[in-house]
Design a protein around this motif. Structure first.
Motif, PDB file in Angstrom:
ATOM      1  N   THR A 219       0.824  -1.211   0.000  1.00 44.77           N
ATOM      2  CA  THR A 219       0.000   0.000   0.000  1.00 44.77           C
ATOM      3  C   THR A 219       0.855   1.257   0.000  1.00 44.77           C
ATOM      4  O   THR A 219       0.357   2.358  -0.233  1.00 44.77           O
ATOM      5  CB  THR A 219      -0.942   0.026   1.219  1.00 44.77           C
ATOM      6  OG1 THR A 219      -0.159   0.018   2.423  1.00 44.77           O
ATOM      7  CG2 THR A 219      -1.874  -1.174   1.209  1.00 44.77           C
ATOM      8  N   ASP A 220       2.145   1.098   0.274  1.00 38.13           N
ATOM      9  CA  ASP A 220       3.105   2.202   0.220  1.00 38.13           C
ATOM     10  C   ASP A 220       4.379   1.649  -0.419  1.00 38.13           C
ATOM     11  O   ASP A 220       4.959   0.687   0.114  1.00 38.13           O
ATOM     12  CB  ASP A 220       3.397   2.721   1.630  1.00 38.13           C
ATOM     13  CG  ASP A 220       4.359   3.916   1.650  1.00 38.13           C
ATOM     14  OD1 ASP A 220       5.085   4.121   0.661  1.00 38.13           O
ATOM     15  OD2 ASP A 220       4.386   4.619   2.663  1.00 38.13           O
ATOM     16  N   GLN A 264     -10.604 -11.643  -0.916  1.00 33.56           N
ATOM     17  CA  GLN A 264     -10.292 -11.308   0.468  1.00 33.56           C
ATOM     18  C   GLN A 264      -9.061 -10.404   0.499  1.00 33.56           C
ATOM     19  O   GLN A 264      -7.991 -10.775   0.002  1.00 33.56           O
ATOM     20  CB  GLN A 264     -10.000 -12.572   1.271  1.00 33.56           C
ATOM     21  CG  GLN A 264     -11.109 -13.607   1.224  1.00 33.56           C
ATOM     22  CD  GLN A 264     -12.184 -13.348   2.239  1.00 33.56           C
ATOM     23  OE1 GLN A 264     -12.041 -13.648   3.421  1.00 33.56           O
ATOM     24  NE2 GLN A 264     -13.293 -12.795   1.789  1.00 33.56           N
ATOM     25  N   THR A 265      -9.199  -9.218   1.062  1.00 31.04           N
ATOM     26  CA  THR A 265      -8.085  -8.287   1.230  1.00 31.04           C
ATOM     27  C   THR A 265      -7.579  -8.426   2.658  1.00 31.04           C
ATOM     28  O   THR A 265      -8.269  -8.045   3.607  1.00 31.04           O
ATOM     29  CB  THR A 265      -8.540  -6.835   0.963  1.00 31.04           C
ATOM     30  OG1 THR A 265      -9.142  -6.751  -0.327  1.00 31.04           O
ATOM     31  CG2 THR A 265      -7.371  -5.878   1.029  1.00 31.04           C
ATOM     32  N   MET A 266      -6.395  -8.986   2.823  1.00 31.00           N
ATOM     33  CA  MET A 266      -5.889  -9.362   4.136  1.00 31.00           C
ATOM     34  C   MET A 266      -4.788  -8.408   4.605  1.00 31.00           C
ATOM     35  O   MET A 266      -3.843  -8.137   3.862  1.00 31.00           O
ATOM     36  CB  MET A 266      -5.326 -10.786   4.090  1.00 31.00           C
ATOM     37  CG  MET A 266      -6.315 -11.835   3.693  1.00 31.00           C
ATOM     38  SD  MET A 266      -5.560 -13.374   3.077  1.00 31.00           S
ATOM     39  CE  MET A 266      -4.245 -13.656   4.232  1.00 31.00           C
ATOM     40  N   ASN A 267      -4.893  -7.942   5.837  1.00 32.40           N
ATOM     41  CA  ASN A 267      -3.839  -7.135   6.451  1.00 32.40           C
ATOM     42  C   ASN A 267      -2.757  -8.079   6.979  1.00 32.40           C
ATOM     43  O   ASN A 267      -2.993  -8.845   7.912  1.00 32.40           O
ATOM     44  CB  ASN A 267      -4.412  -6.291   7.586  1.00 32.40           C
ATOM     45  CG  ASN A 267      -3.375  -5.389   8.234  1.00 32.40           C
ATOM     46  OD1 ASN A 267      -2.199  -5.453   7.917  1.00 32.40           O
ATOM     47  ND2 ASN A 267      -3.814  -4.535   9.141  1.00 32.40           N
ATOM     48  N   LEU A 268      -1.571  -8.011   6.389  1.00 32.13           N
ATOM     49  CA  LEU A 268      -0.481  -8.922   6.766  1.00 32.13           C
ATOM     50  C   LEU A 268       0.311  -8.449   7.978  1.00 32.13           C
ATOM     51  O   LEU A 268       1.123  -9.210   8.511  1.00 32.13           O
ATOM     52  CB  LEU A 268       0.471  -9.104   5.584  1.00 32.13           C
ATOM     53  CG  LEU A 268      -0.126  -9.731   4.322  1.00 32.13           C
ATOM     54  CD1 LEU A 268       0.926  -9.823   3.229  1.00 32.13           C
ATOM     55  CD2 LEU A 268      -0.703 -11.109   4.614  1.00 32.13           C
ATOM     56  N   LYS A 305      -6.857   0.730   1.553  1.00 38.59           N
ATOM     57  CA  LYS A 305      -6.019   0.992   0.382  1.00 38.59           C
ATOM     58  C   LYS A 305      -5.946  -0.233  -0.537  1.00 38.59           C
ATOM     59  O   LYS A 305      -5.997  -0.116  -1.758  1.00 38.59           O
ATOM     60  CB  LYS A 305      -4.618   1.408   0.824  1.00 38.59           C
ATOM     61  CG  LYS A 305      -4.569   2.749   1.538  1.00 38.59           C
ATOM     62  CD  LYS A 305      -3.151   3.074   1.988  1.00 38.59           C
ATOM     63  CE  LYS A 305      -3.091   4.409   2.705  1.00 38.59           C
ATOM     64  NZ  LYS A 305      -1.721   4.731   3.186  1.00 38.59           N
ATOM     65  N   GLY A 306      -5.839  -1.401   0.075  1.00 36.54           N
ATOM     66  CA  GLY A 306      -5.799  -2.624  -0.724  1.00 36.54           C
ATOM     67  C   GLY A 306      -7.105  -2.860  -1.453  1.00 36.54           C
ATOM     68  O   GLY A 306      -7.112  -3.298  -2.611  1.00 36.54           O
ATOM     69  N   THR A 307      -8.229  -2.555  -0.796  1.00 33.47           N
ATOM     70  CA  THR A 307      -9.535  -2.750  -1.435  1.00 33.47           C
ATOM     71  C   THR A 307      -9.738  -1.768  -2.579  1.00 33.47           C
ATOM     72  O   THR A 307     -10.325  -2.120  -3.609  1.00 33.47           O
ATOM     73  CB  THR A 307     -10.666  -2.616  -0.396  1.00 33.47           C
ATOM     74  OG1 THR A 307     -10.424  -3.511   0.696  1.00 33.47           O
ATOM     75  CG2 THR A 307     -12.009  -2.934  -1.002  1.00 33.47           C
ATOM     76  N   ILE A 345     -16.102   0.899   2.843  1.00 32.00           N
ATOM     77  CA  ILE A 345     -15.136  -0.186   3.065  1.00 32.00           C
ATOM     78  C   ILE A 345     -14.857  -0.351   4.557  1.00 32.00           C
ATOM     79  O   ILE A 345     -14.777  -1.476   5.072  1.00 32.00           O
ATOM     80  CB  ILE A 345     -13.841   0.086   2.288  1.00 32.00           C
ATOM     81  CG1 ILE A 345     -14.115   0.073   0.779  1.00 32.00           C
ATOM     82  CG2 ILE A 345     -12.778  -0.964   2.623  1.00 32.00           C
ATOM     83  CD1 ILE A 345     -12.956   0.591  -0.058  1.00 32.00           C
ATOM     84  N   ILE A 346     -14.719   0.766   5.275  1.00 30.50           N
ATOM     85  CA  ILE A 346     -14.497   0.703   6.719  1.00 30.50           C
ATOM     86  C   ILE A 346     -15.689   0.053   7.407  1.00 30.50           C
ATOM     87  O   ILE A 346     -15.540  -0.789   8.302  1.00 30.50           O
ATOM     88  CB  ILE A 346     -14.233   2.109   7.286  1.00 30.50           C
ATOM     89  CG1 ILE A 346     -12.874   2.624   6.804  1.00 30.50           C
ATOM     90  CG2 ILE A 346     -14.285   2.106   8.818  1.00 30.50           C
ATOM     91  CD1 ILE A 346     -12.618   4.083   7.113  1.00 30.50           C
TER      92      ILE A 346
END
Length: 434
Positions: A219-220, A264-268, A305-307, A345-346
């Protein structure tokens, strides 16, 4: 795509890793779309994870190779030093007055049994059941154990540091009839029957549909590694929305036949931490899980951001050529926001939160001065001799990717540590006797 580098890929070993023998059109569409939007085709089990690819899997000849298939079944009836007790549940670790683990009590078919260890007790029950078992045995936070009248043997932060690759439901990609792979019940039955008759499996059931597509995204650009992973699931469009409204789960079986894709947009790199406690009503029942996914509100921003990046795939040639599109109908809990906006999205994140089944950290590995540490760097439980934990619960921080292979690695390395330690003990004893 990068050729498979032998530095990162072996050709032998107990568990096979390969690509599926079958790839369907929607999965190729997703990979092409990510690539078209700037993610390079890569080998994520190589040197760089940033990019997209058709997944490698623990599979061989179109069949999944589980750890049970790979490591246990080949030796289960051949080794005298291996006994597998099926339909059994360990209820307690036995610890003597010297604070040394010497065995376990387990239940099988309603009867209680005791198994005694000659050297060590090794717990490998996963991030949810390993902390539960330790706490039932008197190893855990003293305040919580006192509340349940459990004698405290070692006061440790068992059950804390729980975290996961959080994601959410609610974004869905619809596929037109000519692109969808959905079949009716008769066709499905015939496909299953045909698959079972094959010696070497092939066809749709030898793969996992859109799950074959994986993508890692930053995302950055300044980040040292991807902070977002995209995974796909195949769903039946109408069934999915019915279940989502009821929030009873999502039916994604079998994954090969579907007319919509659930990305699925996953926060790693989650910062939030939850915890696990015993259930006061029934300590031996399901534990209480306080996921606490968005305790740190910044955990939502990488997903937003990923979505946004994910939604931009609709403008690619890959999507347009297949007639795929995002369903832009706001879900009920978020109907007050415009579909696709940050606020929407949130809202989806908070209203339709979902685990990706990568929980870790509840028996954290760390130095003794770390108040949250449960096991030392050799996986030994602090304050109890002869007791180790070997599973994903010992991970201090979740890795930036799936946890299956790292969990297997923990088991492999843990076994090496045990052998190394007892070999040293035996050597010292021999020298003393001589």
């Amino acid at each position: 795509m990068e050729s498979l580098n032998r530095k990162y890929h072996g050709v032998d070993g107990e568990q096979s890793v390969s690509r599926y023998p079958y790839v369907d059109a929607p999965s190729v569409m997703m990979t092409d779309a990510f690539n078209e939007r700037g993610l390079p085709l890569t080998d994520y089990n190589g040197v760089n994870q940033l990019g997209t690819m058709q997944a490698q899997a623990v599979a061989q000849d179109g069949e999944r190779v589980s750890t049970n298939n790979a490591f246990i079944q080949p030796i289960r009836y051949r080794r005298k030093n291996l006994t597998v007790k099926v339909n059994s549940e360990v209820l307690k670790i036995l610890i003597d007055e010297h604070r040394r683990a010497y065995g376990v009590v387990y239940k099988q078919h309603g009867r209680l049994y005791t198994a005694v260890a000659s050297k060590e007790v090794i717990v490998s029950a996963g991030s949810l059941n390993s902390p539960k078992l330790l706490m039932l045995s008197g190893v855990g936070p003293k305040e919580h154990l006192h509340e349940l009248n459990i004698d405290v043997i070692s006061d440790l932060a068992v059950g804390e540091n729980l975290h996961d690759h959080v994601t959410f439901n609610g974004i869905i990609i619809a596929l037109p009839n000519e692109t969808a792979t959905a079949v009716d019940d008769n066709q499905l039955f015939n496909e299953i029957k045909l698959y079972k008759q094959m010696d070497v499996k092939h066809g749709p059931l030898s793969a996992s549909g859109p799950l074959s597509t994986i993508a890692f995204y930053k995302t950055d650009p300044s980040l040292p590694a991807p902070d977002i992973q995209f995974q796909m699931a195949g769903v039946k469009y109408m069934e999915y929305f019915k279940e989502l409204v009821a929030y009873e789960g999502v039916n994604i079986f079998p994954t090969a036949f579907y007319d919509a894709i659930l990305p699925q947009t996953m926060n790693l790199v989650p910062k939030s931490r939850g915890k696990l406690l015993l259930n006061a009503t029934n300590p031996h029942g399901d534990p209480l899980i306080f996921a606490n996914y968005f305790e740190d509100p910044t955990d939502i921003m990488p997903i937003v951001k990923g979505t946004r990046f994910l939604i931009s795939l609709e403008d690619t040639h890959a999507f347009k050529s297949k007639g795929a599109y995002f369903v832009k109908k706001p879900l009920e809990a978020c109907r007050d926001y415009d579909w696709g906006s940050d606020e929407y999205i949130i809202c989806l994140n908070r209203a339709y939160t979902r685990s990706t089944y990568h929980p870790v950290g509840t028996c954290k590995m760390g130095p003794q001065w770390d108040r949250k540490a449960v096991v030392d760097p050799r996986l030994r439980v602090y304050g109890v001799a002869g007791l180790r934990v070997m599973d994903s619960s010992i991970m201090p921080v979740v890795p930036r990717g799936n946890t299956n292979a790292p969990s297997i690695m923990i088991g492999e390395r843990g076994v090496d540590l045990v052998i190394e330690e007892w070999r040293e003990t035996t050597t010292k004893l021999v020298k003393y006797l001589v």
